[in-house]
Structures are given as C-alpha cells and as structure tokens.
Design an enzyme around this catalytic site. Structure first.
Site, PDB file in Angstrom:
ATOM      1  N   GLY A   1       0.802  -1.221   0.000  1.00 56.00           N
ATOM      2  CA  GLY A   1       0.000   0.000   0.000  1.00 56.00           C
ATOM      3  C   GLY A   1       0.835   1.272   0.000  1.00 56.00           C
TER       4      GLY A   1
ATOM      5  N   CYS B   1       0.529   0.974  -9.557  1.00 58.41           N
ATOM      6  CA  CYS B   1       0.503   0.167  -8.345  1.00 58.41           C
ATOM      7  C   CYS B   1      -0.921  -0.323  -8.092  1.00 58.41           C
ATOM      8  CB  CYS B   1       0.987   0.947  -7.128  1.00 58.41           C
ATOM      9  SG  CYS B   1       0.918  -0.085  -5.642  1.00 58.41           S
TER      10      CYS B   1
ATOM     11  N   ILE C   1       7.439  -4.470 -16.180  1.00 61.95           N
ATOM     12  CA  ILE C   1       6.082  -4.168 -15.747  1.00 61.95           C
ATOM     13  C   ILE C   1       6.023  -3.982 -14.227  1.00 61.95           C
ATOM     14  CG2 ILE C   1       4.927  -5.439 -17.619  1.00 61.95           C
ATOM     15  CD1 ILE C   1       4.655  -7.828 -15.696  1.00 61.95           C
TER      16      ILE C   1
ATOM     17  N   THR D   1       3.505  -5.019 -10.842  1.00 58.55           N
ATOM     18  CA  THR D   1       3.000  -6.346 -10.472  1.00 58.55           C
ATOM     19  C   THR D   1       1.663  -6.655 -11.140  1.00 58.55           C
ATOM     20  OG1 THR D   1       1.996  -5.353  -8.524  1.00 58.55           O
ATOM     21  CG2 THR D   1       4.153  -6.385  -8.249  1.00 58.55           C
TER      22      THR D   1
ATOM     23  N   GLY E   1       7.805 -11.906  -8.963  1.00 58.73           N
ATOM     24  CA  GLY E   1       8.604 -13.122  -8.943  1.00 58.73           C
ATOM     25  C   GLY E   1       8.582 -13.863 -10.275  1.00 58.73           C
TER      26      GLY E   1
ATOM     27  N   GLY F   1      13.808  -7.302  -8.339  1.00 58.07           N
ATOM     28  CA  GLY F   1      13.074  -6.992  -7.120  1.00 58.07           C
ATOM     29  C   GLY F   1      12.951  -8.169  -6.190  1.00 58.07           C
TER      30      GLY F   1
END
Lengths: 308, 258
Positions: free
Chosen positions: A74, A132, A193, A195, A219, A267
C-alpha cells in the site's frame, strides 16, 4: 572476463551495467547496505514517495505463492519532504544512479512530489508509478487509461527536465497503447512491468490472505508476462524500456534485452538472495560471451520482428 | 549489535522435539553472538526465506539453536535437511530483548512456537537476575509442547498449561500469568507467542513497567526494506506501522496498539 564493458544507457541516463534495484524491494538504500555493495549496481529505484506520508495497508501484506509473491504494502512512505531530508543524502552518496519512484492520488499530487524533487541534484531519473495495484484511487487508475496516463505524464513533463520514466501496468488489455500515450506526452522511457493483480485465500481463516484483499504478484511467475509486454511495447514506441518481472539470473537479463529492454530491474529475487544483483553482474560477461556478443547493448531488441 | 551476514551454517544436529516441531543446532560463531529475541531468515526453495528465532545461543561452543513448527512447504523442506548439510541463513536480524533488571522478579511467557526465544533469554540472563524467575509455557496439547524439560533443568518454577488439559493446567498461559502478576507488582515480563496471546499478555500486565513482547508477522525481506511485516504502534504523531523485522521483533508492550 573482468574487463568487459557492461555500460548501457536509458536515454540520457548512463548506467555502469544494466542491473538496477526495483522500487519497493530495496527500501531507500541503507537497508541492504550491509549485504550489497551498492556502488556496483546499475542503479537503485527508491521506494515510492508521495507528497505527504502514506500509512500503507493493514497486514498481512505479503503472501508467498507458487514461484511468486503477492504483496499489498500500500505504498507506505514518509512523504517527499522526509525522503529528501533523511533518505536521499544516503542514496546520493551510494555511488550509483538514483531513480526516484513517484506516487500520488491525483495529477496534482504527482506534480507536488516532482516539484519538491527539482530542488535535489541527486535525482538521476524520475519513475512515475501509474501502475501500483495496491491503492484504491490514483496509481493504477492512471495506468489503465491512455488519456489519464498521458495527462499525468504531460503535467509532470511540464515541470521537470529530468529523465522521466513511466512504470506501466500489465493489468490492461494493451499495455502498448499506454506506452504510446506516455511517450507522446513526453516520457523519456517506460518501465515494464509493475506487479500483476492477484489474490490468495487463507484456508485457515477462510478469507483473502492479504489485509488489502487482492495484491500484486511478482517473482518468476510473472516473467513470461513481463517479457510479452516488453516485446509488444518495444514495437510500439521508440523510447527505451526498463524491463522488470521475475529476473533472477544473467540469462533472464539477456532475455529482457533481446525482447527490447535497454536495462532491467531486480526486485523479489533480492528477498531470497540479497546478493542476486551482484551475482547477475558477475555472471553477465560470461553470459554475453556465450551469446556471442561483447556488450549488453548488442542484445537489445535482437528478438524483435525484423531483427531475426 | 552485530551486523547481519549471509552464512552457510552446518547443521550439527536436527531433532524432532514435538509433533511437527524441529530444532536444529547450527555451527556458527557469528550467530552465537546474537541477542535472544533476534532471528535468522533461512533460505528455502520458495520465493521467501523463513524467519525463525533463536532457541539457544551458545557462545562458548559457537553454536545456536533454531526451532520451528512445520506449517507449509518451506518449513517441511527445512525439517528434511540432514545433519552435516548446510543451511543458507541471513542473520542475526532484528532487535532482541533488553537485558533484564537484576532486582525484579522475572516471568518468561511462551506460547506454542513462541517458547524458544524466551528460553534463549533465560539461558542468556538467568545469572543476571537475582530475584525469583518463573516460566509460564502454553501449548494446545501435550505433544505440541516444546522445551519444557530445558526450562525445568534451569529453574524450579515452571508452570505449564495446555488448551485441552493433556499436560499441566487446562487453559492458556493467561491464568498463571495473572496469578504471578498479582503476587509480583514490581516484576518484569518477557513473552513470545501468537499475536492474540500477546495482546492478552499486554492487557493482563497493564501497569507492569517492564513488559517486552516478541512478535510474529508475515515477513518479506527481513531487512526492513519491504515494509511487509508491520504492527500498529504508538508514534510521535499518532498510530503508525512499525516493522517487526527491523524495529522489532521485540517491542515494549506500551508501544503497541492492539
């Protein structure tokens, strides 16, 4: 092998190598400084900063999935003023490129952050986060519509001459349309990109596992999605692309470069192995040699139509 | 405080200590210098590491214990690693318990897989505390209780509860804790266990000055970077989320908002 030149450029931003830390996974830099030699990285994308402090979502904020990770953080952050005063000086001295990820609920909020950053010389690039999935308004809303994406990009473009990257969402039918819109509005590059929207169910509690209910999947599970978006965006726009999504190895980096990326971000892989980025940088020269090239730049776009 | 390292630590032994619970002894001088309440982030084949607290810190031998319950694929994989093999551990991480005060009666409260870190505290500081030491240990059933004998080897006053009464008193740790608290108004309490238990420990111990709680939360990086493992705490300007991995896992009870 040590002497291999790994330099790349994302528009006017020259990087010592193509491997950067992805926003949201690397804090503001010092968190990993005991384990990672920051000056070896191509760059660091700081965690997203908003005009005022944002509290973030209720926990649980992460949930492991098959080959992936769902998060609903968030965008908790202390706000741009605290960031500039307490966090940016460390990044400025880290010996690597500093990318500041910018978030907001409205066009005005994005602009307020960028205006404040204008006073700071340490910012090498701004990454506009319009993708996001973990905030209700703003964020992803801008990233799902070419008109809104262009509007926020143009507004920020009007107040900064800094390199401006726009981070794209995969949660749209045609990401390349968003890329075209932001390129026309003045973006210098796109990051692809963010997520992928997803959900997990907690069997024990019989409800969505994340406090924010749905979240963003990252991932290795999303690497094929990211490669497809990079490949499509590369054919739609002339501005450089920063590839991101599930990268763990030098070979993954090579795949993203071939799909059209000029550099990449790592990441989620950092969580399991904080040395991932340095290992990739160590492995890249041998990987390039195996692929018959001497620099990463030669790989860029090799998989695109007309280049085969 | 020691800075975190990535260590390939050899498994000296691995033992099934209760149903679905395993304790590994790891050879590592670096980790043995950790503070009770700190933890290691252990690599598994999954996307994330698994945070596990120290159950023992043996500085003389350069050996530590970590104890976990099998709850999913990652912890199951860990429980299948043989002695002599190596684990990839990141640690020591977080802020541990402060050293206890010498003159205050000390109560160590452990619930389920929260028992190991309070044992590490007892082992480290038993000699520091000159006042009486009490342990209150709770589990759902007798076969899920860990480290009861380790506590009994060190102190006489060990009170055990199980949800079904299969060992010790029937009920939770809160009964014996409330009893202890009534008799020891100037005591100090160190507790670890499920969040719901710790919330009640904090309530039972209201007014006690030195109550330290070791929390668990779903964790991402373990390094303070990802802001996943937060708990609500009292900040300077009102409630704020703090990181269990980095600001904790040990918090003073009065910091937290339940």
């Amino acid at each position: 092998m040590k002497g291999v030149n790994l330099e790349v450029a994302v528009g006017a931003v020259r990087l010592a190598n193509p491997v950067m830390a992805a926003s949201g996974t690397f804090g503001f830099g010092p968190e990993y400084a005991d384990l990672v030699n920051l000056s070896r990285l191509g760059g660091i994308a700081a965690k997203g900063v908003s005009p005022d402090p944002w509290p973030g979502n209720p926990p649980p904020r992460v949930w492991e999935t098959e080959s992936g990770l769902l998060n609903s953080i968030g965008l908790q952050n202390p706000g741009v003023e605290v960031f500039c005063r307490e966090d940016l000086p460390f990044l400025a001295a880290a010996g690597t490129r500093v990318v500041v990820n910018v978030i907001g609920h409205t066009v005005d909020e994005y602009c307020r952050v960028v205006e404040r950053l204008e006073a700071e010389s340490a910012v090498d690039a701004i990454e506009l986060n319009i993708s996001c999935p973990n905030i209700k308004e703003g964020g992803l809303t801008f990233g799902q519509d070419p008109i809104h994406a262009a509007e926020v990009t143009a507004a920020v473009r009007a107040i900064t001459r800094r390199p401006l990257w726009v981070k794209l969402s995969p949660n749209v039918a045609e990401p390349e349309r968003i890329a075209e819109a932001v390129a026309t509005a003045g973006a210098d590059a796109v990051t692809a990109i963010n997520t992928v929207l997803g959900m997990a169910i907690d069997l024990k509690r019989r409800r969505p596992a994340l406090g924010g209910l749905s979240g963003g999947l990252s991932g290795p599970a999303i690497k094929p999605i990211a490669l497809r978006v990079v490949y499509q965006v590369a054919q739609a726009v002339d501005i450089p692309i920063v590839g991101i999504g599930g990268i763990r190895t030098a070979e993954d980096v090579a795949e993203f470069l071939m799909a059209g990326a000029s550099a990449v971000m790592v990441g989620t892989a950092t969580f399991a192995d904080p040395t991932t980025m340095e290992r990739i940088i160590d492995d890249l020269p041998e990987c390039l040699e195996r692929l018959g090239v001497t620099t990463p730049i030669e790989l860029i776009g090799q998989a695109l139509p007309g280049r085969l | 405080m020691i800075r975190p390292l990535i260590i390939k630590a050899t498994i000296h032994s691995i033992t099934a200590v209760a149903t679905g619970h395993f304790e590994v002894r790891l050879d590592s001088r670096e980790l043995a210098a950790a503070i009770p309440g700190q933890f290691v982030h252990v690599r598994t084949p999954g996307t994330l590491r698994r945070p596990i607290s120290f159950s023992r810190l043996d500085r003389a031998q350069g050996r530590v214990g970590i104890l976990w319950q099998v709850v999913g694929a990652g912890t199951r994989w860990l429980s299948e690693q043989p002695a002599g093999s190596q684990l990839d551990v990141l640690g020591p991480l977080g802020h541990g318990f402060p050293a206890p005060q010498a003159d205050r009666p000390w109560c160590l409260v452990g619930g389920g897989v929260g028992i190991p870190p309070v044992f590490a505290a007892l082992e480290a500081w038993q000699d520091v505390v000159q006042a009486p030491i009490t342990a209150v240990l709770g589990a759902r059933r007798e076969d899920l209780l860990t480290m009861g004998d380790d506590f009994r080897d060190r102190i006489d006053d060990v009170r055990i509860t199980t949800d079904d009464g299969s060992r010790g008193g029937r009920g939770t740790v809160l009964g014996p804790l409330a009893h202890w608290r009534a008799q020891n108004p100037n005591g100090q309490v160190y507790a670890c266990g499920p969040t719901a238990m710790l919330a009640q420990v904090a309530q039972v111990c209201q007014g006690v000055e030195h109550v330290y709680l070791a929390l668990e939360q779903r964790m991402g990086c373990g390094m303070g970077a990802c802001l996943a493992c937060v708990v609500l705490a009292q900040g300077k300007h009102g409630p704020e989320w703090r990181r269990v991995c980095h600001d904790g896992p040990v918090f003073a009870a009065e910091e937290l908002i339940w």
